[in-house]
Design an enzyme around this catalytic site. Structure first.
Site, PDB file in Angstrom:
ATOM      1  N   GLY A  46       0.839  -1.188   0.000  1.00 55.12           N
ATOM      2  CA  GLY A  46       0.000   0.000   0.000  1.00 55.12           C
ATOM      3  C   GLY A  46       0.873   1.237   0.000  1.00 55.12           C
ATOM      4  N   GLN A  51       3.016   9.958   1.217  1.00 52.93           N
ATOM      5  CA  GLN A  51       4.299   9.254   1.217  1.00 52.93           C
ATOM      6  C   GLN A  51       5.148   9.602  -0.001  1.00 52.93           C
ATOM      7  OE1 GLN A  51       2.418   5.187   2.156  1.00 52.93           O
ATOM      8  NE2 GLN A  51       4.451   5.089   3.110  1.00 52.93           N
ATOM      9  N   CYS A  89       6.213  -0.063   7.135  1.00 54.43           N
ATOM     10  CA  CYS A  89       5.788   1.077   6.316  1.00 54.43           C
ATOM     11  C   CYS A  89       6.954   1.477   5.426  1.00 54.43           C
ATOM     12  CB  CYS A  89       5.399   2.242   7.233  1.00 54.43           C
ATOM     13  SG  CYS A  89       4.912   3.736   6.354  1.00 54.43           S
ATOM     14  N   LEU A  90       6.654   1.747   4.162  1.00 56.09           N
ATOM     15  CA  LEU A  90       7.720   2.141   3.236  1.00 56.09           C
ATOM     16  C   LEU A  90       8.377   3.448   3.664  1.00 56.09           C
ATOM     17  CD1 LEU A  90       6.027   1.202  -0.162  1.00 56.09           C
ATOM     18  CD2 LEU A  90       7.802  -0.066   1.056  1.00 56.09           C
ATOM     19  N   HIS A 131      -4.076   1.227   7.897  1.00 60.04           N
ATOM     20  CA  HIS A 131      -2.736   1.832   7.893  1.00 60.04           C
ATOM     21  C   HIS A 131      -2.656   2.974   6.873  1.00 60.04           C
ATOM     22  CE1 HIS A 131       1.843   1.396   7.887  1.00 60.04           C
ATOM     23  NE2 HIS A 131       1.611   2.123   6.811  1.00 60.04           N
ATOM     24  N   GLU A 132      -3.109   2.713   5.656  1.00 58.23           N
ATOM     25  CA  GLU A 132      -3.002   3.732   4.598  1.00 58.23           C
ATOM     26  C   GLU A 132      -3.890   4.943   4.894  1.00 58.23           C
ATOM     27  OE1 GLU A 132      -0.550   3.531   2.743  1.00 58.23           O
ATOM     28  OE2 GLU A 132      -0.176   1.425   3.126  1.00 58.23           O
ATOM     29  N   HIS A 135      -2.377   7.451   7.144  1.00 56.16           N
ATOM     30  CA  HIS A 135      -1.406   8.355   6.502  1.00 56.16           C
ATOM     31  C   HIS A 135      -2.079   9.655   6.054  1.00 56.16           C
ATOM     32  CE1 HIS A 135       2.439   6.279   6.139  1.00 56.16           C
ATOM     33  NE2 HIS A 135       1.859   5.175   5.717  1.00 56.16           N
TER      34      HIS A 135
HETATM   35 NI    NI Z   1       2.829   3.335   5.618  1.00 55.63          NI
END
Ligand code: NI
Length: 161
Positions: A46, A51, A89-90, A131-132, A135
């Protein structure tokens, strides 16, 4: 294919509340395509627009690698149950931690053609949706980690969101 730079924890864009999308534009469509490319290239499940430094309410998710969802202006409308497991998380590279999330999530969103739809998920998909969406309000999973952040082992194939 165009890759965008993934912003990392500590950068301002990850702490902001994102703006609603009012209309689809060629530029926004390009952003979404780039977000999918960037997510796949990074082996993520995701990615949220902040991000990549864009403060708009746009998320892409694909927990299987062949079933991408685009969520514009998403809202969670139902949750149930609980799951406790590892999350990454990226934007927090090399780290992971244990987070408790609902085991079932239903979200309402617009697709890439600005048509409303609902996305339901359990387990990893439910985790990714929550999670997304966090953000988009400037929150990272690290705020919710139980027992502290850990380093990802090199051989570990944990999912990053
Ligand atoms: Ni993330």
């Amino acid at each position: 294919m165009a890759l965008r730079n993934i912003r990392e924890i500590g950068e301002d864009c990850l702490t902001k509340s994102c703006k609603e999308v009012k209309e689809m534009t060629p530029r926004l469509r390009e952003l979404i395509e780039d977000m999918l490319d960037t997510m796949y290239e990074a082996n993520g499940v995701g990615l949220a627009a902040p991000q990549v430094g864009i403060l708009k309410r746009v998320v892409v998710i694909d927990v299987t690698g062949e079933d991408p969802y685009v969520l514009i202006n998403p809202k969670i409308i139902e949750t149930s149950g609980e799951q406790t497991g590892q999350e990454g998380c990226l934007s927090v590279p090399g780290k992971c931690g244990i987070v408790t999330r609902p085991n079932y999530v239903k979200a309402a969103a617009l697709d890439i053609d600005m048509k409303p739809y609902e996305l339901e998920g359990t387990e990893l998909l439910a985790r990714a949706i929550v999670h997304e969406l966090e953000h988009l309000d400037g929150h990272l999973y690290v705020e919710k980690v139980q027992g502290g952040l850990k380093n990802v082992e090199p051989a570990d194939e944990s999912e990053e969101e």
